[in-house]
Write a protein that holds these residues in place. Sequence first.
Motif, mmCIF file in Angstrom:
data_model
loop_
_atom_site.group_PDB
_atom_site.id
_atom_site.type_symbol
_atom_site.label_atom_id
_atom_site.label_comp_id
_atom_site.label_asym_id
_atom_site.label_seq_id
_atom_site.Cartn_x
_atom_site.Cartn_y
_atom_site.Cartn_z
ATOM 1 N N GLU A 272 0.863 -1.184 0.000
ATOM 2 C CA GLU A 272 0.000 0.000 0.000
ATOM 3 C C GLU A 272 0.894 1.227 0.000
ATOM 4 O OE1 GLU A 272 -4.187 1.240 1.945
ATOM 5 O OE2 GLU A 272 -2.680 0.525 3.342
ATOM 6 N N PRO A 273 0.924 2.019 -1.082
ATOM 7 C CA PRO A 273 1.841 3.156 -1.158
ATOM 8 C C PRO A 273 1.594 4.164 -0.038
ATOM 9 C CG PRO A 273 0.914 2.656 -3.316
ATOM 10 C CD PRO A 273 0.144 1.851 -2.313
ATOM 11 N N VAL A 274 2.686 4.693 0.472
ATOM 12 C CA VAL A 274 2.642 5.672 1.555
ATOM 13 C C VAL A 274 3.327 6.949 1.083
ATOM 14 C CG1 VAL A 274 3.414 6.212 3.893
ATOM 15 C CG2 VAL A 274 2.611 3.902 3.354
ATOM 16 N N MET A 275 2.681 8.084 1.332
ATOM 17 C CA MET A 275 3.234 9.387 0.972
ATOM 18 C C MET A 275 3.441 10.190 2.252
ATOM 19 S SD MET A 275 1.606 12.259 -1.582
ATOM 20 C CE MET A 275 1.285 11.007 -2.839
ATOM 21 N N ARG A 276 4.711 10.499 2.547
ATOM 22 C CA ARG A 276 5.030 11.229 3.766
ATOM 23 C C ARG A 276 4.955 12.740 3.530
ATOM 24 N NH1 ARG A 276 10.742 9.028 4.413
ATOM 25 N NH2 ARG A 276 10.479 9.042 2.151
ATOM 26 N N LEU A 277 4.342 13.433 4.481
ATOM 27 C CA LEU A 277 4.151 14.879 4.373
ATOM 28 C C LEU A 277 4.841 15.591 5.531
ATOM 29 C CD1 LEU A 277 0.307 15.076 3.603
ATOM 30 C CD2 LEU A 277 2.186 14.876 1.958
ATOM 31 N N ARG A 278 5.283 16.795 5.236
ATOM 32 C CA ARG A 278 5.708 17.689 6.307
ATOM 33 C C ARG A 278 4.950 19.000 6.144
ATOM 34 N NH1 ARG A 278 10.285 17.826 2.829
ATOM 35 N NH2 ARG A 278 10.890 19.941 2.183
ATOM 36 N N PRO A 279 4.817 19.789 7.215
ATOM 37 C CA PRO A 279 4.020 21.012 7.104
ATOM 38 C C PRO A 279 4.557 21.959 6.044
ATOM 39 C CG PRO A 279 4.429 20.469 9.403
ATOM 40 C CD PRO A 279 5.293 19.549 8.589
ATOM 41 N N GLY A 280 3.647 22.585 5.297
ATOM 42 C CA GLY A 280 4.008 23.557 4.291
ATOM 43 C C GLY A 280 3.991 24.965 4.839
ATOM 44 N N PRO A 281 4.328 25.952 4.014
ATOM 45 C CA PRO A 281 4.400 27.343 4.484
ATOM 46 C C PRO A 281 3.047 27.913 4.896
ATOM 47 C CG PRO A 281 4.661 27.228 2.095
ATOM 48 C CD PRO A 281 4.710 25.832 2.593
ATOM 49 N N ARG A 282 1.946 27.303 4.440
ATOM 50 C CA ARG A 282 0.610 27.777 4.807
ATOM 51 C C ARG A 282 -0.142 26.728 5.625
ATOM 52 N NH1 ARG A 282 0.987 33.165 4.379
ATOM 53 N NH2 ARG A 282 1.896 33.763 2.349
ATOM 54 N N ALA A 283 0.592 25.964 6.424
ATOM 55 C CA ALA A 283 -0.059 24.960 7.275
ATOM 56 C C ALA A 283 -1.021 25.601 8.264
ATOM 57 C CB ALA A 283 0.990 24.132 8.007
ATOM 58 N N ASP A 284 -0.800 26.893 8.573
ATOM 59 C CA ASP A 284 -1.694 27.569 9.518
ATOM 60 C C ASP A 284 -3.075 27.825 8.918
ATOM 61 O OD1 ASP A 284 -0.637 29.403 7.699
ATOM 62 O OD2 ASP A 284 -0.581 31.057 9.147
ATOM 63 N N TRP A 285 -3.251 27.550 7.620
ATOM 64 C CA TRP A 285 -4.572 27.678 7.006
ATOM 65 C C TRP A 285 -5.440 26.445 7.272
ATOM 66 C CZ3 TRP A 285 -6.786 30.968 2.899
ATOM 67 C CH2 TRP A 285 -6.208 32.236 2.873
ATOM 68 N N LEU A 286 -4.846 25.382 7.770
ATOM 69 C CA LEU A 286 -5.627 24.194 8.090
ATOM 70 C C LEU A 286 -6.498 24.443 9.315
ATOM 71 C CD1 LEU A 286 -2.872 21.470 7.636
ATOM 72 C CD2 LEU A 286 -4.925 21.737 6.216
ATOM 73 N N ALA A 287 -7.699 23.846 9.305
ATOM 74 C CA ALA A 287 -8.579 23.940 10.463
ATOM 75 C C ALA A 287 -7.957 23.190 11.641
ATOM 76 C CB ALA A 287 -9.949 23.365 10.127
ATOM 77 N N GLU A 288 -8.384 23.511 12.824
ATOM 78 C CA GLU A 288 -7.852 22.868 14.025
ATOM 79 C C GLU A 288 -8.055 21.350 13.935
ATOM 80 O OE1 GLU A 288 -8.249 23.080 18.909
ATOM 81 O OE2 GLU A 288 -9.474 24.393 17.635
ATOM 82 N N GLY A 289 -6.994 20.627 14.152
ATOM 83 C CA GLY A 289 -7.058 19.168 14.137
ATOM 84 C C GLY A 289 -6.925 18.536 12.763
ATOM 85 N N ALA A 290 -6.897 19.353 11.698
ATOM 86 C CA ALA A 290 -6.865 18.793 10.338
ATOM 87 C C ALA A 290 -5.540 18.105 10.048
ATOM 88 C CB ALA A 290 -7.132 19.881 9.310
ATOM 89 N N TRP A 291 -4.423 18.680 10.537
ATOM 90 C CA TRP A 291 -3.126 18.064 10.260
ATOM 91 C C TRP A 291 -3.029 16.679 10.903
ATOM 92 C CZ3 TRP A 291 0.680 18.562 6.975
ATOM 93 C CH2 TRP A 291 1.913 17.953 7.249
ATOM 94 N N ALA A 292 -3.445 16.580 12.146
ATOM 95 C CA ALA A 292 -3.403 15.279 12.821
ATOM 96 C C ALA A 292 -4.333 14.284 12.140
ATOM 97 C CB ALA A 292 -3.783 15.453 14.291
ATOM 98 N N ALA A 293 -5.479 14.768 11.641
ATOM 99 C CA ALA A 293 -6.445 13.875 11.001
ATOM 100 C C ALA A 293 -5.921 13.315 9.684
ATOM 101 C CB ALA A 293 -7.756 14.619 10.766
ATOM 102 N N LEU A 294 -4.972 14.013 9.052
ATOM 103 C CA LEU A 294 -4.424 13.520 7.779
ATOM 104 C C LEU A 294 -3.598 12.254 7.956
ATOM 105 C CD1 LEU A 294 -3.237 16.740 5.901
ATOM 106 C CD2 LEU A 294 -4.935 15.086 5.107
ATOM 107 N N ASP A 295 -2.992 12.075 9.129
ATOM 108 C CA ASP A 295 -2.105 10.946 9.333
ATOM 109 C C ASP A 295 -2.862 9.627 9.238
ATOM 110 O OD1 ASP A 295 0.499 9.942 9.890
ATOM 111 O OD2 ASP A 295 -0.162 9.461 11.915
ATOM 112 N N GLY A 296 -2.473 8.812 8.252
ATOM 113 C CA GLY A 296 -3.121 7.521 8.059
ATOM 114 C C GLY A 296 -4.339 7.554 7.157
#
Length: 280
Positions: free
Chosen positions: A169-193
């Motif tokens: 199952e292909p996995v794509m690793r992400l790190r925060p981008g320059p506009r990560a603060d535009w994500l809603a609260e909890g959205a970054w954690a919800a992306l994992d998995g």
Amino acid sequence: MSVEVLDPGPLSTLQDLGRPGWAHLGVARAGALDRGAAALARRLVGGAVDDAVVETTLGGIVLRTGRAATLAVTGAACEVRVDGHAVGHGTPVTVPAGAVVIIGPARTGVRSYVAFAGGIAAEPVLGSRATDTLAWVGPPRLAAGQVLALGRPGQWPEPPAAVVVRPREPVMRLRPGPRADWLAEGAWAALDGTRYAVAPDSDRIGLRLDGPRVERRAGELPSEGMVIGAVQLPPSGQPVVFLADHPPTGGYPVVALVADDDLDLCAQLRPGDRVVLRTG
């Protein structure tokens, strides 16, 4: 030495390492999407690190050699035939003058790479032989009847690098981008998995993902410069990963960046394939 294109398939282009350093003038880098596969093809035929190769898309290509030549096919798994006889994928093959070489449709993955000893001697544009499919900078897409000149072969190939076996199952690793603060609260954690499917309109410009909506704050921002691997989040909430032919600017927030080692994976994901995002 030359090679004639008998059937270019759905989309075949010339690619090398691309043309970095021109983004400030609105010129994308371009270059082979699966850099590892292209590099392996070059090594198998004893080529230089920036030799131009043929990149095919899903449907393969049919070629005819003008003189005896050594070639190798890597990338997406496919059948390779010379004058009707099956030959190895991922191994150097010397073919006679006038041979018809069929690179079949991709069985898995999307893009195959065909390297010739001596490389393909196309005229460089801004220092590169890569085709940019957004701005069409560089050589045009390959067409039936086109004749490609080959350079002079160099030394005999070195042993190829070890083949990397990707997880089922292909996995794509992400790190925060320059506009990560535009994500809603909890959205970054919800992306994992989270699992996304590759959308049908994905191409060399961008890999479009279809799945759970990623919430972000409302509003827009002025256009900003883009880099390969940037993950832009439009109002639809469906992420878009910019690839080698991406536009120089974009107006949606870049909320993440794909790990550089995972960009080759993006080159071989088919529409409908599923990929898991990891933010840890």
